[in-house]
Design a protein around this motif. Sequence first.
Motif, short mmCIF file in Angstrom:
data_model
loop_
_atom_site.label_atom_id
_atom_site.label_comp_id
_atom_site.label_asym_id
_atom_site.label_seq_id
_atom_site.Cartn_x
_atom_site.Cartn_y
_atom_site.Cartn_z
N PHE A 71 28.35 -157.65 65.07
CA PHE A 71 27.43 -156.73 65.71
C PHE A 71 27.77 -156.71 67.20
CE2 PHE A 71 25.29 -158.33 61.98
CZ PHE A 71 24.61 -157.24 61.46
N VAL A 72 27.90 -155.54 67.77
CA VAL A 72 28.19 -155.42 69.21
C VAL A 72 27.10 -154.56 69.82
CG1 VAL A 72 29.87 -154.80 70.97
CG2 VAL A 72 30.65 -155.48 68.68
N ASP A 73 26.37 -155.11 70.77
CA ASP A 73 25.27 -154.39 71.40
C ASP A 73 25.33 -154.53 72.91
OD1 ASP A 73 23.24 -153.28 69.29
OD2 ASP A 73 23.86 -155.22 68.50
N SER A 74 24.58 -153.69 73.57
CA SER A 74 24.60 -153.66 75.02
C SER A 74 23.72 -154.76 75.60
CB SER A 74 24.11 -152.29 75.53
OG SER A 74 23.96 -152.31 76.93
N SER A 75 24.26 -155.44 76.58
CA SER A 75 23.46 -156.38 77.36
C SER A 75 22.80 -155.66 78.53
CB SER A 75 24.35 -157.51 77.89
OG SER A 75 25.36 -156.98 78.74
N ASP A 76 23.25 -154.41 78.78
CA ASP A 76 22.73 -153.60 79.89
C ASP A 76 22.81 -154.36 81.21
OD1 ASP A 76 19.80 -151.46 80.30
OD2 ASP A 76 21.93 -151.13 80.69
N GLY A 77 23.89 -155.10 81.35
CA GLY A 77 24.11 -155.92 82.53
C GLY A 77 25.22 -156.88 82.21
N PRO A 78 25.41 -157.94 83.01
CA PRO A 78 26.46 -158.91 82.72
C PRO A 78 26.29 -159.50 81.33
CG PRO A 78 25.53 -159.27 84.90
CD PRO A 78 24.66 -158.27 84.22
N THR A 79 27.39 -159.72 80.64
CA THR A 79 27.34 -160.23 79.28
C THR A 79 26.60 -161.57 79.23
OG1 THR A 79 28.64 -160.96 77.39
CG2 THR A 79 29.60 -161.35 79.54
#
Length: 457
Positions: A362-370
């Motif tokens: 699953f790859v999702d956005s951290s909406d910032g630094p990983t």
Amino acid sequence: MPPRAYSHSPSLLSGWLPWTVQALVLLVLLLAVGWRTAPFRRRRLPVVLALGAAGAVAAWWSFRDSGLASDPAPLLLWVWVGLTVAAAVLVVAGWPGARWWRRTLAVLAVPLCLLAVGVVLNQWVGYVPTVAQGWSAATAGPLPDQVAPGQLAALRGHPQATGHLVEVSIPSAASGFPHRDEDVWLPPAWFTGTTPLPVVVMIGGEFNTPADWARIGDAIPVADGYAAAHGGVAPILVFVDAGGTFNNDTECVDGPRGAAADHLTRDVVPFVEQRFGASSDPRQWGVVGWSMGGTCAVDLAVMHPELVDSFVDIAGDAGPEVGTRDQTIDRLYGGDAAAWARFDPATVLAGHAPYADTAGRFVDSSDGPTRHGPARPGAPPAADPAAGLGGRGGGGATGQELPEARALCAQARTRGIACTVDTRPGRHSWPFASSAFADALPWLAGRLEAPGSAAAA
């Protein structure tokens, strides 16, 4: 135009161009209104503004109840919808007594406001990242590596520097699903007769064409790069049509919107095996999906381990959803709650025996630094964090893709599925999907090219 050239084209998602377009359109609209006469300002201008505001509210209300998206659209979208309605009213209300040039500007302001609506809408869904990609899609230019179907026979048996993409018309006798022509990318190894190659099914988002992964998602240069580093060997990529039309959100299920699931499992799989001599070993079949397609990827893997062994879910939802559960049952399944359960990944997992070999990411956005530390050595750069304004996040509540992925992955592990949840910076847009695919392909291809190796994500 080669996809690598797209990076030098002005962005349609961020930077100077989208805001410059909107500023110029606003200037034209203001000049069209002008100061005019006192009676116009007292009587007609309030009507123009009131009808514009009413149009914006009506559009917002209709969209909210449509089930097309769960993420709220940016306020700026409704502002431009209202200004478009106001511009149309201005043409009529402001015509009497206006000078010819002001009438011309008023008429011109209507399509220009529609253009601004399109710019903001595209920023939100992240569908066309650059001007060059938009031009290529609008003019239906050739896709990267594309050749005519009739050329394959002449190319077979001769070494190729890159893979080649061919458009195919897959019969839908088994599913009856009306769909558009689809695309298949064949790696260099296919042309030299390498033993049956593995396959990756590529599924796009809700608003899509089968060519989006190739034209917008940069999948072809990523695959070419992988093949070049592995002696021409790479999986066959199949760019499928899971919607049938641009805005038909099937969520890859069978229901009133079409038998999309049957098309993928009963039409696409046997066609690719027979037409291109692909491997029939399910351990050599994988699926990659973005947004709606990510939801589809998980669903296919958990429902059909006899067909698909590995999956990559990029920013998908916990399951096929087009609103609340009741709305989903009504819209996707015609009110059939049992059908909802058959296609709900969590329900499928709960009733399934342990899986023998399935693995996924699953790859999702951290909406910032990983949140998992620095990128692995050699990993591609993360997607532009400024790209897109949120995008179509599927049916789940806003911001829920990541916690839903973690919950679904934890449940999958209890059934023997090896899985991980990765995060990377970026918004819900095609640049995010492209970078996630580039990062995941080495893992996915490695699994598919070595069937029988220990399941690992």
